[in-house]
Design a protein around this motif. Structure first.
Motif, mmCIF file in Angstrom:
data_model
loop_
_atom_site.group_PDB
_atom_site.id
_atom_site.type_symbol
_atom_site.label_atom_id
_atom_site.label_comp_id
_atom_site.label_asym_id
_atom_site.label_seq_id
_atom_site.Cartn_x
_atom_site.Cartn_y
_atom_site.Cartn_z
ATOM 1 N N LEU A 97 -0.348 -5.454 2.316
ATOM 2 C CA LEU A 97 0.654 -5.633 3.355
ATOM 3 C C LEU A 97 0.311 -4.705 4.511
ATOM 4 N N CYS A 98 0.306 -5.241 5.713
ATOM 5 C CA CYS A 98 -0.072 -4.442 6.876
ATOM 6 C C CYS A 98 1.057 -4.511 7.911
ATOM 7 N N LEU A 129 11.642 3.938 -3.555
ATOM 8 C CA LEU A 129 10.540 4.894 -3.567
ATOM 9 C C LEU A 129 10.652 5.763 -2.329
ATOM 10 N N TRP A 177 -11.187 2.592 2.391
ATOM 11 C CA TRP A 177 -10.585 2.028 1.169
ATOM 12 C C TRP A 177 -11.349 0.822 0.632
ATOM 13 N N PHE A 216 0.689 7.863 2.948
ATOM 14 C CA PHE A 216 1.649 7.399 3.962
ATOM 15 C C PHE A 216 2.953 8.193 3.929
ATOM 16 N N GLN A 217 3.459 8.473 2.730
ATOM 17 C CA GLN A 217 4.788 9.082 2.614
ATOM 18 C C GLN A 217 4.860 10.455 3.286
ATOM 19 N N PHE A 240 8.829 -0.465 1.789
ATOM 20 C CA PHE A 240 7.808 -0.655 2.820
ATOM 21 C C PHE A 240 8.125 -1.774 3.806
ATOM 22 N N MET A 241 8.737 -2.867 3.339
ATOM 23 C CA MET A 241 9.004 -4.002 4.227
ATOM 24 C C MET A 241 10.346 -3.882 4.956
ATOM 25 N N LEU A 287 1.786 2.836 11.991
ATOM 26 C CA LEU A 287 1.484 2.798 10.557
ATOM 27 C C LEU A 287 0.633 1.572 10.205
ATOM 28 N N HIS A 297 -2.921 2.097 11.146
ATOM 29 C CA HIS A 297 -3.565 3.032 10.217
ATOM 30 C C HIS A 297 -3.996 2.298 8.947
ATOM 31 N N ILE A 298 -3.126 1.426 8.433
ATOM 32 C CA ILE A 298 -3.454 0.653 7.230
ATOM 33 C C ILE A 298 -4.660 -0.252 7.501
ATOM 34 N N GLN A 347 6.527 0.005 9.372
ATOM 35 C CA GLN A 347 5.175 -0.409 9.756
ATOM 36 C C GLN A 347 4.891 -0.168 11.236
ATOM 37 N N PRO A 366 0.800 -1.228 0.000
ATOM 38 C CA PRO A 366 0.000 0.000 0.000
ATOM 39 C C PRO A 366 0.836 1.283 0.000
ATOM 40 N N PHE A 367 2.170 1.151 -0.071
ATOM 41 C CA PHE A 367 3.068 2.299 0.156
ATOM 42 C C PHE A 367 2.729 3.534 -0.686
ATOM 43 N N LEU A 426 7.547 10.601 6.743
ATOM 44 C CA LEU A 426 8.033 9.277 6.348
ATOM 45 C C LEU A 426 9.030 9.368 5.197
ATOM 46 N N LEU A 457 -7.823 1.870 7.462
ATOM 47 C CA LEU A 457 -8.193 2.293 6.103
ATOM 48 C C LEU A 457 -8.788 1.124 5.323
ATOM 49 N N SER A 494 10.375 -0.824 -3.557
ATOM 50 C CA SER A 494 9.546 -0.250 -2.501
ATOM 51 C C SER A 494 10.181 -0.579 -1.157
ATOM 52 N N LEU A 545 6.301 11.057 11.553
ATOM 53 C CA LEU A 545 6.583 9.918 12.434
ATOM 54 C C LEU A 545 6.891 10.412 13.843
#
Lengths: 308, 308
Positions: free
Chosen positions: A177-178, B177, A214, B188-189, B157-158, A202, A205-206, A189, A156-157, B202, A209, B155, B193
């Motif tokens: 992905l959460c 990204l 969403w 999110f970006q 994110f992970m 984070l 929040h995901i 996250q 979801p980034f 972020l 949503l 990405s 934080l």
């Protein structure tokens, strides 16, 4: 079944074969207009299972004659599918393991094979795509039209418009992905957001949503790692009705049982993935039998935890 | 050049052909051991360019006889490459546009073609992969071994362990990204934080990590959208030496000039991507000539802004 290199077809025949496989997938979809959510509930009921069999084929770990032979990816995965078709709530091929070996054609055949031998079991294509709308549209074509998947995993980034193209395919599922349980899962996250009401983490929040604004057509689910049951419980609190895809469970009763207690609710299903413990349960010719035994064992642990 | 369906080779010959193309890519890499960073600097100098030509092939927008024909993806992209090989700082094929049309074989041929006609221009595979370590390893094989890319987009994110497998390929580049300018980029970006020193946004946190602790071997770059020059400036402040890949610039002088002023520094390069404005500059048979004109124009605007 012979692989690419050894077959005797010419390329025109191969193209027809491919086009025909794709056509068959579409036809089968038309004959089976069930939504992903309905398929999931039906497979859970019919196979008495919360187990997702993850298909991460690694030729270096293949058994017997298949070892180190990427042209056997289809044969290996198809044997696993055949051995677990009546035990799985879902199948989850991980596309990277096919792409690394130029085996997209084998993935296409595998998708058609799963549809044929296990039409009741939904297929989640694990691809974790995440891109802007016009590119996401291409990835949606790849997942749902080319491969005929019932659901995909997404990152979801890049925000809502990177998710919405998948939601236009009504009935298809999309797992965001959460909270992932790899070491780097904490890096972003698990950060607290100062600028969102209530300062959620984070991943919280995901989850909110995805449960709320969403989830336009009820297609969303969440990916939540199994390592921290307390976090699965927190996600379930924030997303009471979403299906949770939970990777990272081995055959250890403790983990699996804790995962079920944390995530399963009357209105909220869990899909507990196991890949390597099943795929590589034996390095010998009996691998499919061993895979079935392992799947039976894990399914039983999950079912037992659900009734405790 | 004939596509798959029309050729007369049998499958064994096709396998040999494919293996040979892959082998040739590896051979060319061995003959050209330059790092991505060195290739980037050399291409910028040699082609006097900060322009990245994005290759997002959409058959519905193809010109003339190519229109609506996915078997012409290679031919279309190769013509664009031929027309801009002396004008580009980098090429950036977007893998989704190939995957949607089962055109991985055409992408392989395109990668070999770029290496052949523009050996000095680095190729960034735009794939935005993001997965745990063992799966990231497969995606790294796909990008760097199968396709022979010089860099990839990822990405973050992970977290770090989803990035580190790419960094084991010394000399290859990886663009994370950071701040994207699609509508969902804010979701999110752009969140602040609470749990990080100084409460950065972020995307600011990502920029700091990429400039600092994550950049083990000097391979990282950042993806930053062109829409908000103030944010490019902020990223540049936090990441003074990283190459910035900046999509979203059209041929409008204002945007392009503002982008260059915000992002270009003596020790920090920018790679300004334009895809559709170049690819689809004409819908007729003169598309390659029109693409070259458009690339010349955009390159000139960027160069002019750099010397203002």
């Amino acid at each position: 079944m012979s692989g690419h290199a050894g077959c005797r077809w010419n390329c025109a025949a191969l193209s027809i074969h491919r086009a025909s496989a794709s056509y068959n997938i579409r036809m089968m979809q038309n004959q089976n207009p069930a939504t992903f959510t309905a398929m999931l509930a039906k497979a859970q009921q019919q196979n008495q299972s919360m187990l997702c069999v993850g298909l991460d084929p690694e030729p270096t770990r293949f058994p017997g004659n298949f070892k180190n032979d990427p042209s056997k990816i289809f044969d290996f995965c198809a044997a696993i599918v055949d051995a677990t078709a009546d035990l799985a709530m879902a199948f989850k091929p991980q596309i990277a393991y096919f792409a690394a070996h130029r085996a997209e054609d084998q993935l296409e055949r595998l998708m058609a094979h799963m549809r044929s031998v296990a039409p009741q079991v939904p297929v989640i294509l694990d691809a974790k795509r995440g891109d802007i709308g016009s590119t996401a549209e291409q990835y949606a074509i790849e997942a749902f039209e080319r491969y005929g998947a019932d659901a995909v995993t997404l990152s979801p980034f890049m925000g809502f418009d990177s998710v919405s193209p998948y939601l236009k395919r009504h009935g298809k599922g999309a797992f965001l992905l959460c909270r992932t349980s790899n070491p780097g899962g904490d890096d972003f996250q698990n950060q607290r957001l100062a600028s969102v009401d209530g300062q959620p983490l984070l991943y919280e929040h995901i989850a909110r949503l995805a449960q709320g604004p969403w989830n336009l057509n009820g297609q969303l689910g969440l990916v939540v790692g199994a390592t921290y049951p307390a976090e699965i419980e927190r996600v379930r609190e924030l997303a009471p009705t979403l299906p949770l895809l939970i990777p990272g469970v081995g055959a250890q009763g403790g983990d699996a049982a804790a995962t079920v207690r944390a995530g399963l609710r009357a209105g909220g299903s869990i899909i507990v993935n196991s890949s390597r413990a099943i795929l590589y349960a034996s390095a010998d010719q009996d691998f499919a039998v061993a895979a079935r035994q392992e799947a039976l064992k894990t399914r039983a642990i999950l079912q037992a935890a659900a009734t405790q």
